[in-house]
Scaffold this motif. Structure first.
Motif, PDB file in Angstrom:
ATOM      1  N   UNK A   1      40.834   8.986  16.528  1.00  0.00           N
ATOM      2  CA  UNK A   1      42.117   8.148  16.399  1.00  0.00           C
ATOM      3  C   UNK A   1      42.520   7.920  15.002  1.00  0.00           C
ATOM      4  N   UNK A   2      41.443   7.606  14.064  1.00  0.00           N
ATOM      5  CA  UNK A   2      41.718   7.183  12.624  1.00  0.00           C
ATOM      6  C   UNK A   2      42.473   8.352  12.153  1.00  0.00           C
ATOM      7  N   UNK A   3      41.631   9.595  12.166  1.00  0.00           N
ATOM      8  CA  UNK A   3      41.957  10.867  11.627  1.00  0.00           C
ATOM      9  C   UNK A   3      43.496  11.162  12.214  1.00  0.00           C
ATOM     10  N   UNK A   4      43.830  11.027  13.156  1.00  0.00           N
ATOM     11  CA  UNK A   4      45.107  11.234  13.438  1.00  0.00           C
ATOM     12  C   UNK A   4      46.177  10.361  12.873  1.00  0.00           C
ATOM     13  N   UNK A   5      46.049   9.326  12.921  1.00  0.00           N
ATOM     14  CA  UNK A   5      47.032   8.155  12.045  1.00  0.00           C
ATOM     15  C   UNK A   5      47.161   8.476  10.586  1.00  0.00           C
ATOM     16  N   UNK A   6      45.827   8.874   9.926  1.00  0.00           N
ATOM     17  CA  UNK A   6      46.163   8.824   8.636  1.00  0.00           C
ATOM     18  C   UNK A   6      46.394  10.404   8.303  1.00  0.00           C
ATOM     19  N   UNK A   7      46.432  11.327   9.206  1.00  0.00           N
ATOM     20  CA  UNK A   7      46.901  12.676   8.948  1.00  0.00           C
ATOM     21  C   UNK A   7      48.223  12.947   9.085  1.00  0.00           C
ATOM     22  N   UNK A   8      48.681  12.103  10.035  1.00  0.00           N
ATOM     23  CA  UNK A   8      50.166  12.041  10.509  1.00  0.00           C
ATOM     24  C   UNK A   8      50.937  10.715  10.275  1.00  0.00           C
ATOM     25  N   UNK A   9      50.880   9.936   9.164  1.00  0.00           N
ATOM     26  CA  UNK A   9      51.509   8.896   9.084  1.00  0.00           C
ATOM     27  C   UNK A   9      53.181   8.714   9.403  1.00  0.00           C
ATOM     28  N   UNK A  10      53.682   9.463   9.117  1.00  0.00           N
ATOM     29  CA  UNK A  10      55.224   9.850   9.754  1.00  0.00           C
ATOM     30  C   UNK A  10      55.078   9.592  11.141  1.00  0.00           C
ATOM     31  N   UNK A  11      54.311  10.084  12.136  1.00  0.00           N
ATOM     32  CA  UNK A  11      54.232   9.895  13.483  1.00  0.00           C
ATOM     33  C   UNK A  11      54.034   8.526  13.764  1.00  0.00           C
ATOM     34  N   UNK A  12      53.445   7.799  12.955  1.00  0.00           N
ATOM     35  CA  UNK A  12      52.710   6.192  13.467  1.00  0.00           C
ATOM     36  C   UNK A  12      54.009   5.476  13.484  1.00  0.00           C
TER      37      UNK A  12
ATOM     38  N   UNK B   1      57.104   6.022  10.688  1.00  0.00           N
ATOM     39  CA  UNK B   1      58.279   6.897   9.984  1.00  0.00           C
ATOM     40  C   UNK B   1      58.561   6.485   8.694  1.00  0.00           C
ATOM     41  N   UNK B   2      59.441   7.224   8.082  1.00  0.00           N
ATOM     42  CA  UNK B   2      59.872   7.097   6.382  1.00  0.00           C
ATOM     43  C   UNK B   2      60.399   5.632   6.211  1.00  0.00           C
ATOM     44  N   UNK B   3      59.741   5.387   5.091  1.00  0.00           N
ATOM     45  CA  UNK B   3      60.296   3.951   4.858  1.00  0.00           C
ATOM     46  C   UNK B   3      59.688   2.727   5.523  1.00  0.00           C
ATOM     47  N   UNK B   4      58.876   3.085   6.786  1.00  0.00           N
ATOM     48  CA  UNK B   4      58.061   1.885   7.146  1.00  0.00           C
ATOM     49  C   UNK B   4      56.537   1.640   6.547  1.00  0.00           C
ATOM     50  N   UNK B   5      56.409   0.507   6.477  1.00  0.00           N
ATOM     51  CA  UNK B   5      55.450  -0.061   5.937  1.00  0.00           C
ATOM     52  C   UNK B   5      53.851   0.794   6.121  1.00  0.00           C
ATOM     53  N   UNK B   6      53.681   0.874   7.711  1.00  0.00           N
ATOM     54  CA  UNK B   6      52.377   1.572   8.084  1.00  0.00           C
ATOM     55  C   UNK B   6      52.366   2.878   7.334  1.00  0.00           C
ATOM     56  N   UNK B   7      53.777   3.668   7.417  1.00  0.00           N
ATOM     57  CA  UNK B   7      53.596   4.966   7.094  1.00  0.00           C
ATOM     58  C   UNK B   7      53.300   5.245   5.604  1.00  0.00           C
TER      59      UNK B   7
ATOM     60  N   UNK C   1      47.930   5.753   0.182  1.00  0.00           N
ATOM     61  CA  UNK C   1      46.399   5.571  -0.090  1.00  0.00           C
ATOM     62  C   UNK C   1      45.730   6.668   0.237  1.00  0.00           C
ATOM     63  N   UNK C   2      46.547   8.008   0.742  1.00  0.00           N
ATOM     64  CA  UNK C   2      45.730   9.245   1.051  1.00  0.00           C
ATOM     65  C   UNK C   2      44.430   9.137   2.005  1.00  0.00           C
ATOM     66  N   UNK C   3      44.632   8.315   2.965  1.00  0.00           N
ATOM     67  CA  UNK C   3      43.512   8.225   4.107  1.00  0.00           C
ATOM     68  C   UNK C   3      42.496   7.074   3.812  1.00  0.00           C
ATOM     69  N   UNK C   4      42.639   6.454   2.846  1.00  0.00           N
ATOM     70  CA  UNK C   4      41.372   5.239   2.527  1.00  0.00           C
ATOM     71  C   UNK C   4      41.855   4.074   3.289  1.00  0.00           C
ATOM     72  N   UNK C   5      43.141   4.006   3.906  1.00  0.00           N
ATOM     73  CA  UNK C   5      43.445   2.841   4.411  1.00  0.00           C
ATOM     74  C   UNK C   5      44.160   3.235   5.954  1.00  0.00           C
ATOM     75  N   UNK C   6      43.805   2.820   6.903  1.00  0.00           N
ATOM     76  CA  UNK C   6      44.395   2.730   8.221  1.00  0.00           C
ATOM     77  C   UNK C   6      45.373   1.425   8.737  1.00  0.00           C
ATOM     78  N   UNK C   7      46.528   1.594   9.036  1.00  0.00           N
ATOM     79  CA  UNK C   7      47.346   0.350   9.385  1.00  0.00           C
ATOM     80  C   UNK C   7      48.239   0.662  10.401  1.00  0.00           C
ATOM     81  N   UNK C   8      48.485  -0.641  10.811  1.00  0.00           N
ATOM     82  CA  UNK C   8      49.290  -0.650  12.050  1.00  0.00           C
ATOM     83  C   UNK C   8      49.812  -1.772  12.324  1.00  0.00           C
ATOM     84  N   UNK C   9      51.208  -2.033  12.291  1.00  0.00           N
ATOM     85  CA  UNK C   9      51.956  -3.311  12.554  1.00  0.00           C
ATOM     86  C   UNK C   9      52.106  -3.722  13.975  1.00  0.00           C
ATOM     87  N   UNK C  10      52.328  -5.091  13.997  1.00  0.00           N
ATOM     88  CA  UNK C  10      52.846  -5.728  15.473  1.00  0.00           C
ATOM     89  C   UNK C  10      53.904  -6.678  15.239  1.00  0.00           C
TER      90      UNK C  10
END
Length: 317
Positions: free
Chosen positions: A211-222, A224-230, A236-245
């Motif tokens: 799950x971590x790999x999918x999120x950090x490899x495809x941040x624009x899916x998580x 979108x452009x301009x969104x904080x998580x993405x 940070x190029x895979x050093x941080x994984x981020x998800x908002x609520x």
């Protein structure tokens, strides 16, 4: 006072400054935990409870992996990223959700998330990826599709058991409610949210690692452009994984170090959680100065006349 006994400290303040004059103030609580659930530092209280909202999505996605649904329908990391997402409903993202459903031979009409205002399909709802993942699990297990959002449904009970296992507690002790999209969400302590993200980032679980790999490899899916998580994960190029609520929730894990940060803005402000996250990540050394500056320009400089200022720090325990 001994380590581990104290779980509270002064809250962080986020000020909206208009030409340098305070116009509004938001109060923020935050907790850092390790992957064993130990609270390391706080602002406010680690015991504060809030609904985890969409920050739960990476852990709801565990059902897709645990049941073999990914392999059964030949879903890839990009599909998994959209299952974890709160996306913007653009064409690429909606098509990715459709791909999950198409591979599982499910008609998009089975989605029970709302159709966003101004849109013509539930595929464009920001939670459609999560819903598609839940439906795919039901299809793979021959569970009913039309009841997948009920808390008593097999897929929701499976998700609850996975979350409870990670938290080391009985599932029936978690207080649930329906999120705006209709799926269950749960009330948790900030320390528990941080613990989940510490585990996600630790590398100690193969399923969470996927799950971590999918999120950090495809941040624009998580998101979108301009969104904080993405933007945070991309910079940070895979050093941080981020998800908002929603309602001021932000959760972040430091990859490979087994540490998680959970943030809750008391009044639910989105702008304040982004500013607080940048401030705290910079304080902890999780961001380089250049990345912190780039994020600050994007999320803290609101206009020529308005900017956000963060006052306060995490207190070590």
């Amino acid at each position: 006072m001994t380590r581990g006994k104290r779980h509270s400290a002064p809250k962080i303040e986020v000020h909206l400054l208009r030409e340098g004059i305070i116009e509004s103030t938001h109060f923020v609580e935050a907790t850092v935990s390790d992957d064993r659930g130990r609270v390391l530092s706080v602002a406010g209280s680690s015991e504060t409870t809030a609904f985890v909202r969409s920050a739960l999505k990476p852990f709801q996605a565990l059902a897709v992996i645990a049941t073999g649904t990914l392999e059964r329908y030949d879903l890839n990391d990009k599909d998994l990223a959209i299952i974890c997402s709160s996306h913007k409903g653009n064409v690429e993202q909606a098509r990715q959700v459709f791909n999950v459903l198409w591979r599982a031979d499910i008609d998009p009409s089975a989605l029970q998330c709302p159709i966003p205002e101004g849109s013509n399909s539930p595929l464009q709802h920001n939670c459609s990826g999560k819903h598609a993942g839940m439906l795919a699990v039901c299809q793979q297990r021959n569970w009913p599709l039309n009841t997948y959002l009920r808390r008593s449904s097999p897929v929701q009970q499976l998700i609850l058991s996975k979350i409870a296992e990670l938290l080391g507690m009985p599932g029936d002790e978690l207080i649930g409610a329906h999120d705006d999209c209709g799926a269950p969400t749960y009330s948790m302590k900030l320390g528990q949210m941080a613990h989940l993200y510490a585990q996600l980032a630790s590398g100690n679980s193969l399923d969470l690692e996927r799950i971590l790999r999918s999120m950090t490899y495809y941040p624009t899916m998580v998101a979108g452009e301009g969104s904080f998580d993405t933007e945070l994960m991309r910079l940070t190029e895979g050093e941080l994984v981020s998800k908002s609520g929603a309602e001021g929730i932000q959760c972040i894990g430091r990859v490979g170090e087994g540490m998680g940060l959970a943030i809750k803005v008391v009044d639910g402000s989105k702008r304040a959680k982004n500013a607080a996250a940048i401030h705290l990540l910079r304080q902890m050394g999780w961001l380089s100065p250049s990345v912190a500056e780039t994020l600050g320009e994007q999320f803290m400089m609101l206009s020529n006349y308005k900017r956000l200022e963060v006052i306060g720090d995490l207190s070590m325990l």
